[in-house]
Design a protein around this motif. Structure first.
Motif, PDB file in Angstrom:
ATOM      1  N   ASP A   5      30.407  -8.704 -12.873  1.00 28.27           N
ATOM      2  CA  ASP A   5      30.824  -7.334 -12.963  1.00 28.27           C
ATOM      3  C   ASP A   5      31.106  -6.915 -14.270  1.00 28.27           C
ATOM      4  OD1 ASP A   5      30.512  -7.247 -10.201  1.00 28.27           O
ATOM      5  OD2 ASP A   5      32.322  -6.444  -9.729  1.00 28.27           O
ATOM      6  N   PRO A   9      27.322  -6.282 -17.661  1.00 23.57           N
ATOM      7  CA  PRO A   9      27.368  -5.277 -18.535  1.00 23.57           C
ATOM      8  C   PRO A   9      27.641  -5.552 -20.162  1.00 23.57           C
ATOM      9  CG  PRO A   9      28.615  -4.578 -16.669  1.00 23.57           C
ATOM     10  CD  PRO A   9      28.159  -5.901 -16.493  1.00 23.57           C
ATOM     11  N   THR A  25      31.390  -4.061 -27.968  1.00 25.40           N
ATOM     12  CA  THR A  25      32.292  -4.308 -26.644  1.00 25.40           C
ATOM     13  C   THR A  25      33.532  -4.736 -26.929  1.00 25.40           C
ATOM     14  OG1 THR A  25      31.054  -6.499 -26.146  1.00 25.40           O
ATOM     15  CG2 THR A  25      30.112  -4.414 -25.459  1.00 25.40           C
ATOM     16  N   LEU A  57      33.448   4.521 -23.748  1.00 22.86           N
ATOM     17  CA  LEU A  57      33.003   4.149 -22.243  1.00 22.86           C
ATOM     18  C   LEU A  57      33.918   3.019 -21.875  1.00 22.86           C
ATOM     19  CD1 LEU A  57      30.738   3.770 -19.925  1.00 22.86           C
ATOM     20  CD2 LEU A  57      29.590   2.157 -21.337  1.00 22.86           C
ATOM     21  N   ILE A  59      34.226   0.598 -18.767  1.00 20.75           N
ATOM     22  CA  ILE A  59      33.675  -0.166 -17.413  1.00 20.75           C
ATOM     23  C   ILE A  59      34.937  -0.949 -16.560  1.00 20.75           C
ATOM     24  CG2 ILE A  59      32.074  -1.683 -16.296  1.00 20.75           C
ATOM     25  CD1 ILE A  59      30.439  -0.991 -18.700  1.00 20.75           C
ATOM     26  N   ALA A  88      33.484   4.390 -15.909  1.00 18.66           N
ATOM     27  CA  ALA A  88      32.466   3.595 -15.190  1.00 18.66           C
ATOM     28  C   ALA A  88      33.230   2.402 -14.150  1.00 18.66           C
ATOM     29  CB  ALA A  88      31.611   2.886 -16.066  1.00 18.66           C
ATOM     30  N   VAL A  90      32.214  -0.779 -11.513  1.00 21.49           N
ATOM     31  CA  VAL A  90      31.054  -1.658 -11.065  1.00 21.49           C
ATOM     32  C   VAL A  90      31.808  -2.094  -9.704  1.00 21.49           C
ATOM     33  CG1 VAL A  90      29.885  -3.853 -11.307  1.00 21.49           C
ATOM     34  CG2 VAL A  90      30.201  -2.188 -13.069  1.00 21.49           C
ATOM     35  N   THR A 138      29.228   5.200 -11.616  1.00 21.69           N
ATOM     36  CA  THR A 138      29.631   4.295 -10.841  1.00 21.69           C
ATOM     37  C   THR A 138      28.086   3.344 -10.257  1.00 21.69           C
ATOM     38  OG1 THR A 138      29.232   5.704  -8.747  1.00 21.69           O
ATOM     39  CG2 THR A 138      31.603   5.480  -9.876  1.00 21.69           C
ATOM     40  N   GLY A 145      25.790  -3.814 -12.052  1.00 19.88           N
ATOM     41  CA  GLY A 145      26.589  -3.588 -13.192  1.00 19.88           C
ATOM     42  C   GLY A 145      25.490  -3.529 -14.353  1.00 19.88           C
ATOM     43  N   LEU A 148      23.740  -0.431 -14.517  1.00 21.21           N
ATOM     44  CA  LEU A 148      24.745   0.544 -15.018  1.00 21.21           C
ATOM     45  C   LEU A 148      24.519   0.614 -16.400  1.00 21.21           C
ATOM     46  CD1 LEU A 148      28.234   1.744 -13.957  1.00 21.21           C
ATOM     47  CD2 LEU A 148      27.921   1.234 -16.165  1.00 21.21           C
ATOM     48  N   ALA A 149      24.906  -0.658 -16.884  1.00 24.34           N
ATOM     49  CA  ALA A 149      24.895  -0.694 -18.507  1.00 24.34           C
ATOM     50  C   ALA A 149      23.516  -0.416 -19.314  1.00 24.34           C
ATOM     51  CB  ALA A 149      25.168  -2.043 -19.044  1.00 24.34           C
TER      52      ALA A 149
END
Length: 181
Positions: A5, A9, A25, A57, A59, A88, A90, A138, A145, A148-149
């Motif tokens: 998860d 990402p 990140t 962002l 997550i 966000a 996951v 989401t 995930g 999503l990324a």
């Protein structure tokens, strides 16, 4: 937290940065830097404490059931979103967002085994791998995930960088992203 998860990402965003995206990140913990033991026993050293407004962002991965029980974390999730951070979730990380009240009355998704609970808590559950409702994004279970990324890279940096990341990772986005606008 569930290993895939957060690491899926993070890989996507890391490859996007190498491909020219303005993406950086950082792993964070709600309280202080330290070690986190993941769902399957992987130990991860987290170098930074989370500051709610210090990102574009955030997550939230699944597997963090203890986060639901932390009023400070829940308040800070609301603060982050109010400060302009895209929040966000996951997998069952979406349930943490729900506990903070961020999914109430909004389109969202989560792991298929938690969808009924998410709906019972007031989320408008959409049957999609990724649901984009502006400042709330989401994703369903585990590997979604990555989707999503990749979606966030497409949305914020453009499809050429997302395609480059897909090529590097030898992964293609799955499913249609459900968007509210």
């Amino acid at each position: 937290m569930e290993e895939q998860d957060f690491i899926g990402p993070r890989d996507v965003l890391g490859h996007a940065e190498r491909a020219g995206a303005k993406a950086q990140t950082t792993l964070v913990r709600p309280s202080a830097p330290g070690e986190v033991t993941c769902f399957f026993g992987t130990r991860v050293t987290v170098p930074t404490a989370w500051e709610p407004a210090d990102a574009d962002l955030l997550i939230v991965p699944g597997g963090g059931d203890q986060l639901i029980k932390s009023p400070d974390v829940l308040r800070n999730l609301v603060r982050a979103q109010q400060a302009g951070v895209i929040v966000a979730g996951v997998c069952t990380g979406v349930m943490v967002l729900s506990a903070a009240g961020l999914t109430a009355g909004r389109p969202c998704t989560t792991h298929h085994l938690a969808k009924a609970e998410l709906a019972a808590q007031g989320g408008t559950v959409i049957d999609a791998r990724v649901v984009d409702d502006g400042n709330l994004v989401t994703a369903g279970g585990v590997t979604s995930g990555i989707d999503l990324a990749l979606w966030m890279i497409t949305r914020e940096c453009g499809p050429s960088i997302a395609l480059s990341v897909e090529s590097i990772m030898e992964y293609e986005q799955r499913g249609v992203v459900w968007r509210s606008s």
